[in-house]
Design a protein around this motif. Structure first.
Motif, PDB file in Angstrom:
ATOM      1  N   GLU A  16       0.868  -1.167   0.000  1.00  9.78           N
ATOM      2  CA  GLU A  16       0.000   0.000   0.000  1.00  9.78           C
ATOM      3  C   GLU A  16       0.906   1.217   0.000  1.00  9.78           C
ATOM      4  O   GLU A  16       1.726   1.389   0.904  1.00  9.78           O
ATOM      5  CB  GLU A  16      -0.899   0.027   1.231  1.00  9.78           C
ATOM      6  CG  GLU A  16      -1.771   1.250   1.286  1.00  9.78           C
ATOM      7  CD  GLU A  16      -2.776   1.219   2.426  1.00  9.78           C
ATOM      8  OE1 GLU A  16      -3.347   2.263   2.718  1.00  9.78           O
ATOM      9  OE2 GLU A  16      -2.985   0.141   3.023  1.00  9.78           O
ATOM     10  N   ARG A  38       1.879  -3.366  -6.062  1.00 10.14           N
ATOM     11  CA  ARG A  38       1.028  -2.513  -5.240  1.00 10.14           C
ATOM     12  C   ARG A  38      -0.421  -2.956  -5.364  1.00 10.14           C
ATOM     13  O   ARG A  38      -0.906  -3.244  -6.439  1.00 10.14           O
ATOM     14  CB  ARG A  38       1.167  -1.058  -5.695  1.00 10.14           C
ATOM     15  CG  ARG A  38       2.533  -0.518  -5.339  1.00 10.14           C
ATOM     16  CD  ARG A  38       2.910   0.761  -6.014  1.00 10.14           C
ATOM     17  NE  ARG A  38       1.913   1.803  -5.985  1.00 10.14           N
ATOM     18  CZ  ARG A  38       2.098   2.983  -6.565  1.00 10.14           C
ATOM     19  NH1 ARG A  38       3.213   3.256  -7.179  1.00 10.14           N
ATOM     20  NH2 ARG A  38       1.168   3.882  -6.520  1.00 10.14           N
ATOM     21  N   ARG A  39      -1.109  -3.030  -4.236  1.00  5.96           N
ATOM     22  CA  ARG A  39      -2.528  -3.376  -4.258  1.00  5.96           C
ATOM     23  C   ARG A  39      -3.417  -2.165  -3.968  1.00  5.96           C
ATOM     24  O   ARG A  39      -4.571  -2.122  -4.327  1.00  5.96           O
ATOM     25  CB  ARG A  39      -2.837  -4.479  -3.255  1.00  5.96           C
ATOM     26  CG  ARG A  39      -2.704  -4.041  -1.818  1.00  5.96           C
ATOM     27  CD  ARG A  39      -3.362  -5.014  -0.847  1.00  5.96           C
ATOM     28  NE  ARG A  39      -3.059  -4.616   0.506  1.00  5.96           N
ATOM     29  CZ  ARG A  39      -3.677  -3.614   1.154  1.00  5.96           C
ATOM     30  NH1 ARG A  39      -4.623  -2.945   0.569  1.00  5.96           N
ATOM     31  NH2 ARG A  39      -3.333  -3.290   2.382  1.00  5.96           N
ATOM     32  N   ARG A  40      -2.811  -1.132  -3.320  1.00  7.23           N
ATOM     33  CA  ARG A  40      -3.601   0.032  -2.926  1.00  7.23           C
ATOM     34  C   ARG A  40      -2.739   1.281  -3.009  1.00  7.23           C
ATOM     35  O   ARG A  40      -1.566   1.255  -2.659  1.00  7.23           O
ATOM     36  CB  ARG A  40      -4.102  -0.139  -1.491  1.00  7.23           C
ATOM     37  CG  ARG A  40      -5.036   0.933  -1.026  1.00  7.23           C
ATOM     38  CD  ARG A  40      -5.706   0.497   0.304  1.00  7.23           C
ATOM     39  NE  ARG A  40      -6.804   1.370   0.613  1.00  7.23           N
ATOM     40  CZ  ARG A  40      -6.704   2.453   1.399  1.00  7.23           C
ATOM     41  NH1 ARG A  40      -5.558   2.766   1.953  1.00  7.23           N
ATOM     42  NH2 ARG A  40      -7.754   3.200   1.628  1.00  7.23           N
ATOM     43  N   TYR A  56      -6.292   0.397 -12.454  1.00  8.59           N
ATOM     44  CA  TYR A  56      -7.474   0.901 -11.753  1.00  8.59           C
ATOM     45  C   TYR A  56      -8.748   0.548 -12.516  1.00  8.59           C
ATOM     46  O   TYR A  56      -9.706   0.024 -11.938  1.00  8.59           O
ATOM     47  CB  TYR A  56      -7.377   2.415 -11.553  1.00  8.59           C
ATOM     48  CG  TYR A  56      -8.619   2.989 -10.932  1.00  8.59           C
ATOM     49  CD1 TYR A  56      -8.948   2.700  -9.613  1.00  8.59           C
ATOM     50  CD2 TYR A  56      -9.469   3.786 -11.664  1.00  8.59           C
ATOM     51  CE1 TYR A  56     -10.103   3.200  -9.042  1.00  8.59           C
ATOM     52  CE2 TYR A  56     -10.625   4.293 -11.101  1.00  8.59           C
ATOM     53  CZ  TYR A  56     -10.937   4.002  -9.790  1.00  8.59           C
ATOM     54  OH  TYR A  56     -12.091   4.497  -9.243  1.00  8.59           O
ATOM     55  N   LEU A  61      -6.460  -2.502  -8.774  1.00  4.99           N
ATOM     56  CA  LEU A  61      -5.811  -1.564  -7.858  1.00  4.99           C
ATOM     57  C   LEU A  61      -6.862  -0.777  -7.096  1.00  4.99           C
ATOM     58  O   LEU A  61      -7.780  -0.201  -7.696  1.00  4.99           O
ATOM     59  CB  LEU A  61      -4.931  -0.611  -8.677  1.00  4.99           C
ATOM     60  CG  LEU A  61      -4.028   0.341  -7.935  1.00  4.99           C
ATOM     61  CD1 LEU A  61      -2.976  -0.413  -7.123  1.00  4.99           C
ATOM     62  CD2 LEU A  61      -3.353   1.281  -8.925  1.00  4.99           C
ATOM     63  N   GLU A  62      -6.728  -0.765  -5.794  1.00  2.00           N
ATOM     64  CA  GLU A  62      -7.614   0.021  -4.946  1.00  2.00           C
ATOM     65  C   GLU A  62      -7.015   1.427  -4.826  1.00  2.00           C
ATOM     66  O   GLU A  62      -5.814   1.576  -4.619  1.00  2.00           O
ATOM     67  CB  GLU A  62      -7.722  -0.624  -3.567  1.00  2.00           C
ATOM     68  CG  GLU A  62      -8.675   0.074  -2.642  1.00  2.00           C
ATOM     69  CD  GLU A  62      -8.714  -0.594  -1.271  1.00  2.00           C
ATOM     70  OE1 GLU A  62      -9.076   0.099  -0.321  1.00  2.00           O
ATOM     71  OE2 GLU A  62      -8.355  -1.788  -1.164  1.00  2.00           O
ATOM     72  N   GLU A  64      -7.472   5.452  -3.111  1.00  2.00           N
ATOM     73  CA  GLU A  64      -8.096   6.431  -2.220  1.00  2.00           C
ATOM     74  C   GLU A  64      -7.497   7.788  -2.558  1.00  2.00           C
ATOM     75  O   GLU A  64      -6.282   7.977  -2.432  1.00  2.00           O
ATOM     76  CB  GLU A  64      -7.829   6.093  -0.757  1.00  2.00           C
ATOM     77  CG  GLU A  64      -8.448   7.094   0.193  1.00  2.00           C
ATOM     78  CD  GLU A  64      -8.166   6.766   1.646  1.00  2.00           C
ATOM     79  OE1 GLU A  64      -8.133   7.703   2.451  1.00  2.00           O
ATOM     80  OE2 GLU A  64      -7.973   5.563   1.977  1.00  2.00           O
TER      81      GLU A  64
END
Length: 69
Positions: A16, A38-40, A56, A61-62, A64
């Motif tokens: 992350e 990377r996951r987030r 995305y 891919l998460e 924020e």
């Protein structure tokens, strides 16, 4: 850059990343993204990275978004 290289060499994944940006293609954090490590991503700016957009939009891919300041 040294830390990113060490993470790539060690095979670390499921990361992350919290940064002001998502990284650029083939440099810095973008290298971890291109390698699928990377996951987030938590960032204020996510432009200038085609692989970020691809992952995305594919649901890989998460993300924020966090406003700067």
């Amino acid at each position: 850059a040294v830390l990113i290289e060490a993470l790539l060499e060690a095979g670390v994944d499921d990361l992350e990343a919290v940064s002001n940006n998502a990284g650029v293609d083939d440099w810095g954090l973008g290298r971890l993204l291109a390698a699928g490590r990377r996951r987030r991503v938590v960032a204020a700016y996510v432009g200038e990275n085609r692989e970020f957009a691809r992952q995305y939009l594919a649901g890989e891919l998460e993300v924020e978004l966090t406003p700067p300041g």
